[in-house]
Write an enzyme that holds these catalytic residues in place. Sequence first.
Site, PDB file in Angstrom:
ATOM      1  N   LYS B  46       6.705  -2.898   7.845  1.00  0.00           N
ATOM      2  CA  LYS B  46       7.166  -1.864   6.911  1.00  0.00           C
ATOM      3  C   LYS B  46       8.362  -2.401   6.129  1.00  0.00           C
ATOM      4  CE  LYS B  46       8.248   2.903   6.362  1.00  0.00           C
ATOM      5  NZ  LYS B  46       7.415   2.909   5.151  1.00  0.00           N
ATOM      6  N   CYS B 131      10.371  -0.449  -5.639  1.00  0.00           N
ATOM      7  CA  CYS B 131      11.514   0.380  -5.252  1.00  0.00           C
ATOM      8  C   CYS B 131      12.172   0.849  -6.535  1.00  0.00           C
ATOM      9  CB  CYS B 131      12.564  -0.419  -4.495  1.00  0.00           C
ATOM     10  SG  CYS B 131      11.907  -1.492  -3.249  1.00  0.00           S
ATOM     11  N   LYS B 169       5.228  -8.479  -4.287  1.00  0.00           N
ATOM     12  CA  LYS B 169       4.223  -7.408  -4.238  1.00  0.00           C
ATOM     13  C   LYS B 169       4.250  -6.596  -5.523  1.00  0.00           C
ATOM     14  CE  LYS B 169       2.193  -3.768  -1.548  1.00  0.00           C
ATOM     15  NZ  LYS B 169       2.198  -3.087  -0.269  1.00  0.00           N
ATOM     16  N   ILE B 195      -2.460  -4.477  -4.573  1.00  0.00           N
ATOM     17  CA  ILE B 195      -1.475  -3.704  -5.300  1.00  0.00           C
ATOM     18  C   ILE B 195      -0.738  -2.743  -4.364  1.00  0.00           C
ATOM     19  CG2 ILE B 195      -2.745  -3.765  -7.468  1.00  0.00           C
ATOM     20  CD1 ILE B 195      -3.831  -0.955  -6.811  1.00  0.00           C
ATOM     21  N   ASN B 196       0.354  -2.195  -4.850  1.00  0.00           N
ATOM     22  CA  ASN B 196       1.045  -1.129  -4.143  1.00  0.00           C
ATOM     23  C   ASN B 196       0.373   0.204  -4.491  1.00  0.00           C
ATOM     24  OD1 ASN B 196       3.123   0.336  -2.725  1.00  0.00           O
ATOM     25  ND2 ASN B 196       4.451  -1.402  -3.089  1.00  0.00           N
ATOM     26  N   THR B 197       0.885   1.295  -3.936  1.00  0.00           N
ATOM     27  CA  THR B 197       0.312   2.609  -4.259  1.00  0.00           C
ATOM     28  C   THR B 197       0.566   2.935  -5.735  1.00  0.00           C
ATOM     29  OG1 THR B 197       2.361   3.668  -3.587  1.00  0.00           O
ATOM     30  CG2 THR B 197       0.654   3.522  -1.924  1.00  0.00           C
ATOM     31  N   GLY B 248      -5.630  -2.571  -1.171  1.00  0.00           N
ATOM     32  CA  GLY B 248      -6.017  -1.354  -1.875  1.00  0.00           C
ATOM     33  C   GLY B 248      -7.356  -0.849  -1.386  1.00  0.00           C
TER      34      GLY B 248
END
Lengths: 299, 313
Positions: B46, B131, B169, B195-197, B248
Amino acid sequence: MSDNGPVQTRCPVLNVRRVDAYYAITVVAPGIAERFRSGQFVSVAVGGDHSSTLLRRPFAIHDVKPDYGGTVEFLFAVRGSGTAWLAERRSRDLLDVVGPLGRPFPLPRDPVNCVLVGGGSGSAPLFPLAQSLRRRGCRVDFVLGAASADRVFSAITARRIAETAAFTTDDGSFGTRGRVTDVLGKVIEEARSDAVYACGPMPMLRAVTQVAGGHGIPVQVAVEETMACGIGICMTCVIPVVGEDGITRMVRSCVDGPVFRGEQVRFDDVGTIPFDALGAPGWKGTGASLAAESARDIA
Amino acid sequence: MNADLRTRLGSLRLPNPVVTAAGCAGSGRELAQFFDIGEIGAVTTKSLMLEPRAGRPAPRMAETPSGMLSTTGMQGPGVDVFLQRDLPWLLSRGGRAIVSIAGSSVGEFGELARRVSEAEGVGAIEVNLSCPNPADPAGRHFADDAAQAATVVQTVRSHARSDVPVLAKLAADVPDVVELAGACVGARADGLTMINTLRGMSVDTRTLRPAVAGGMGGLSGPAIRPLAVGCVFRVHEAFPEVPIIGVGGVRTGTDVLEFMAAGASAVAVGTVNFSDPSACTRVLREFTEALDARGVSRVSDIVGAAHRAGAGV
Ligand SMILES: Cc1cc2nc3c(=O)[nH]c(=O)nc-3n(C[C@H](O)[C@H](O)[C@H](O)COP(=O)(O)OP(=O)(O)OC[C@H]3O[C@@H](n4cnc5c(N)ncnc54)[C@H](O)[C@@H]3O)c2cc1C
Ligand SMILES: Cc1cc2nc3c(=O)[nH]c(=O)nc-3n(C[C@H](O)[C@H](O)[C@H](O)COP(=O)(O)O)c2cc1C
Ligand code: FES
C-alpha cells in the site's frame, strides 16, 4: 494456510427457507463450522463467476451444526441485487464462501447475567452467543426489536433459550411499541444483568451503549459497516475506536471488529475522521504514541 | 509442458509476472492466510506516506457495474512502522516487495525514496503519482501535469539507491498518457505501472447524494480493463524498451495474457483480491494453463505480441 484463520470454500447449499421476513440459508462448510466462534461472519460471492456484482456480501453466522460434516447457517433480508440472487439459490447449488471472519464476542469467565439485544437481522449472531453463554452457566435475557412483527427474528427460539425475552416494534405490531432501549433498562434491573451484548444498526448500538453505561455495566457491540473485502486489505470499513491507551484510531471493522466494546466506539464521530484520531489532518504524532501503534500491531 | 514464467522489471527479476496492486493487498499479511505469498511474483505494498494517516471519512466505497468506487485517502501507519514491522514480515515469508510511496510534496517523495531504498530487501520503488499536489490550487494530482510528474520521478530517482528500480505509476484520466509516460521515462523511471483508479462518482438514488464521502472516488475493477489495456498498448508502442506493470481489472489468467500481449512485462491484481482472496494464485494458475494451451514456452515471448503483424498462436 493457517489452522484458525478464515478459509475460502465452494460449498453446496443444503437448503434455503423463509423465516418470517428473512431467508435462512444453510451451506455445507466443515472448515468454517469447525473454526466458528459466535460473533463471526461469512462473506459470500453473489451472481456467479462472471457476475458484474463484484463484491462479497457479509452475513453474520446464525448457527453451525455437525450435520453433513459441518454446516453453517446465515440469515438475510432481501435488500438489493446480491441478496435477491441469494434468495433464489436452491439445494446443491454451490456458493463461494469465505469465513469465519472477524473477532468473536468475548465470553465472560464466570457465570454472569447477560442481556442480548438485537435489532432486525442483527439478532442472528445472538443465538449462537446465547447458547455459548448458557453452556458457561450464564443467565441469558433477550431484547429483540424491529420495524414490524415479521422482522422480529425467531421470537419462539428466543423465548425457549432465554430466561426472559422482551420484544419491541416500531409500529407496535408485536411486543411493546417503541425501541429496544425503551425496555432495556427495566430488563437490566429485573435480571440484575452484569453485561450487555448487542448487534444491529449503528444508532441502536449507540443508544444501547448509553443505557448500559447508565447502569454501569459493560457492553459488547457488533457493528455492520459496509465492507468491500471483509479480510482487512481494502480499508473501506473503518470506524473511530478509542484504544486502551486513550488514542483514537480508524480501525477496520472487519478484522479489528465487528465486535467492539461499546464505550470504545466513538458513535458520534462515525462517518468522520475525529480531529484527535491517530493520523488525522494536523495530527502531530508523539514518539510515544507511534511506538504504541507499532507495538500494538506487532503484538 | 510448463512455460518459463520468469520476467524482469529493470534489474528486478521475478519468478512470475503476477503481482498485487498497491492498496489492494496491504503488505501481504492478510492474503497469506489464503495462499503462500512467496508463490506470486511480488507484493506491491500500500502506498506509504511519511507520517501515519487516518484517511478519509466513511462511506469509503460503493459497488458499481463490474467495479467499485473507493476513497480511502491513503490511510496507513507511516513509513517507520512499515519498515519496522511490515517489510520484515513480508521478506521473512519469502515475499518480494515492490514498495509504493506517496508524498504530499516533491520533498516528501525524495525523503520516502531515501528511507525505503536504504532498507534491505526492497525489490523496487513504485511512485504513486495520483496524489493530490497541495501546491496546485485546484488540488490536481501530480500525474495531471507531466512536468510535475517528471520532477517527482527525478527526485525519487536521485534519492533512491541506484540499484533499486524506480517505477512510475501513471494515471489514465490525464490529457495524454503517452506524454506522461514520456516525461517519466525522460526523468529516468526504470519502468511504468499503469493504470491507477479513474476519478468517478456514483449517486445513491435513494438519498440523491453522492454514494461515497467527498463525492468523487476512484473507479477500479474489470470495468476499467479495456482502458488500461489500451494505455499499456499505446505506451509500449511509444517506448518498447521500458518495462510495464499492467494494472486494471485483472480477474482471470487470460486477462494477464491480454495485458502482456499489449506490452506489459508483469500484471497486478487489484480489486479482484477483495472479491476473491485467492485470486493471485488462481490467476497465476490459469495464466500458466493458458500459456501451455497455446504452446508458449517463455512468457517473455508474448510481451508485446499484439503489436506484431500476424500475432497470435
Ligand atoms: C459484519 C456484517 C454482518 C451482517 N450480517 C447480516 C445478517 O446476518 N443478515 C442480513 O440480512 N444482513 C446482514 N448484513 C448486511 C448485509 O451484508 C447486506 O444486507 C447485504 O450486503 C446487502 O446486499 P445486496 O446486494 O442485497 O444490497 P446492495 O444494496 O445491492 O449492495 C450493494 C453493496 O452495499 C453493501 N451493503 C448494502 N447494505 C449493507 C448493509 N446493511 N451492511 C453492510 N453492507 C451493505 C453490499 O455488501 C454491497 O457491497 C451484515 C453486514 C455486515 C457488515
Ligand atoms: C481500495 C483501493 C486502494 C488503493 N490504494 C492505492 C494506493 O495506495 N496506491 C496506488 O498506487 N494505487 C492504489 N490503488 C489503485 C490500484 O493499485 C490499481 O491501480 C487500481 O485499482 C486498478 O486496478 P484494479 O482494477 O485491478 O483494482 C487502490 C485501489 C483501490 C480499489
Ligand atoms: S472490508 Fe476491507 S478492510 Fe474491512
